[in-house]
Design a protein around this motif. Structure first.
Motif, mmCIF file in Angstrom:
data_model
loop_
_atom_site.group_PDB
_atom_site.id
_atom_site.type_symbol
_atom_site.label_atom_id
_atom_site.label_comp_id
_atom_site.label_asym_id
_atom_site.label_seq_id
_atom_site.Cartn_x
_atom_site.Cartn_y
_atom_site.Cartn_z
ATOM 1 N N GLU A 215 -9.991 3.001 -9.929
ATOM 2 C CA GLU A 215 -10.460 2.877 -11.308
ATOM 3 C C GLU A 215 -10.172 1.492 -11.876
ATOM 4 N N ASP B 75 -0.223 -1.375 -10.798
ATOM 5 C CA ASP B 75 -0.675 -0.307 -9.914
ATOM 6 C C ASP B 75 -2.157 -0.513 -9.672
ATOM 7 N N LEU B 76 -2.538 -0.682 -8.421
ATOM 8 C CA LEU B 76 -3.939 -0.865 -8.064
ATOM 9 C C LEU B 76 -4.538 0.479 -7.681
ATOM 10 N N THR B 77 -5.532 0.876 -8.412
ATOM 11 C CA THR B 77 -6.245 2.124 -8.153
ATOM 12 C C THR B 77 -7.739 1.814 -8.111
ATOM 13 N N PRO C 41 0.831 -1.212 0.000
ATOM 14 C CA PRO C 41 0.000 0.000 0.000
ATOM 15 C C PRO C 41 0.864 1.260 0.000
ATOM 16 N N HIS C 42 0.414 2.265 -0.758
ATOM 17 C CA HIS C 42 1.113 3.554 -0.794
ATOM 18 C C HIS C 42 0.321 4.618 -0.053
ATOM 19 N N ASN C 43 -0.989 4.546 -0.145
ATOM 20 C CA ASN C 43 -1.885 5.418 0.605
ATOM 21 C C ASN C 43 -3.250 4.738 0.629
ATOM 22 N N ARG C 44 -4.276 5.466 1.045
ATOM 23 C CA ARG C 44 -5.614 4.858 1.200
ATOM 24 C C ARG C 44 -6.191 4.299 -0.088
ATOM 25 N N ILE C 45 -5.849 4.888 -1.224
ATOM 26 C CA ILE C 45 -6.489 4.465 -2.458
ATOM 27 C C ILE C 45 -5.518 4.012 -3.542
ATOM 28 N N HIS C 46 -4.264 3.783 -3.211
ATOM 29 C CA HIS C 46 -3.291 3.346 -4.220
ATOM 30 C C HIS C 46 -2.358 2.308 -3.615
ATOM 31 N N ALA C 47 -2.146 1.240 -4.358
ATOM 32 C CA ALA C 47 -1.222 0.195 -3.938
ATOM 33 C C ALA C 47 -0.566 -0.388 -5.185
ATOM 34 N N THR C 48 0.492 -1.137 -4.981
ATOM 35 C CA THR C 48 1.198 -1.798 -6.071
ATOM 36 C C THR C 48 1.397 -3.254 -5.701
#
Length: 74
Positions: free
Chosen positions: A44, A40-42, A24-31
């Motif tokens: 969208e 990249d998981l977003t 996880p990078h932040n609440r709504i983005h992970a890789t």
């Protein structure tokens, strides 16, 4: 119901690799990096893959707060 059909025949080994490689990078983005592939998981991307509508992001910690936003999301 179409969303749940996507789980039929899933691969346990790949699912475990996926969950263990999630960064996880932040609440709504992970890789994830799985078998040499970086994704990249977003919200969208998840919406596109699951065919679920894109909604209002909220955290578990917000439980009880902002019920109107959660109703709109669901």
């Amino acid at each position: 119901m179409g969303f749940f059909k996507k789980f039929r025949g899933y691969d346990d080994e790949v699912a475990q690799e996926f969950s263990l490689s999630l960064t996880p990078h932040n609440r709504i983005h992970a890789t994830i990096v799985i078998r040499g592939l970086t994704i990249d998981l977003t919200p969208e991307l998840i919406s596109s893959v699951t065919t679920l509508p894109l909604g209002i992001p909220w955290r578990k910690e917000d439980k009880g707060d902002n019920q109107v936003a959660k109703r709109i999301f669901f």
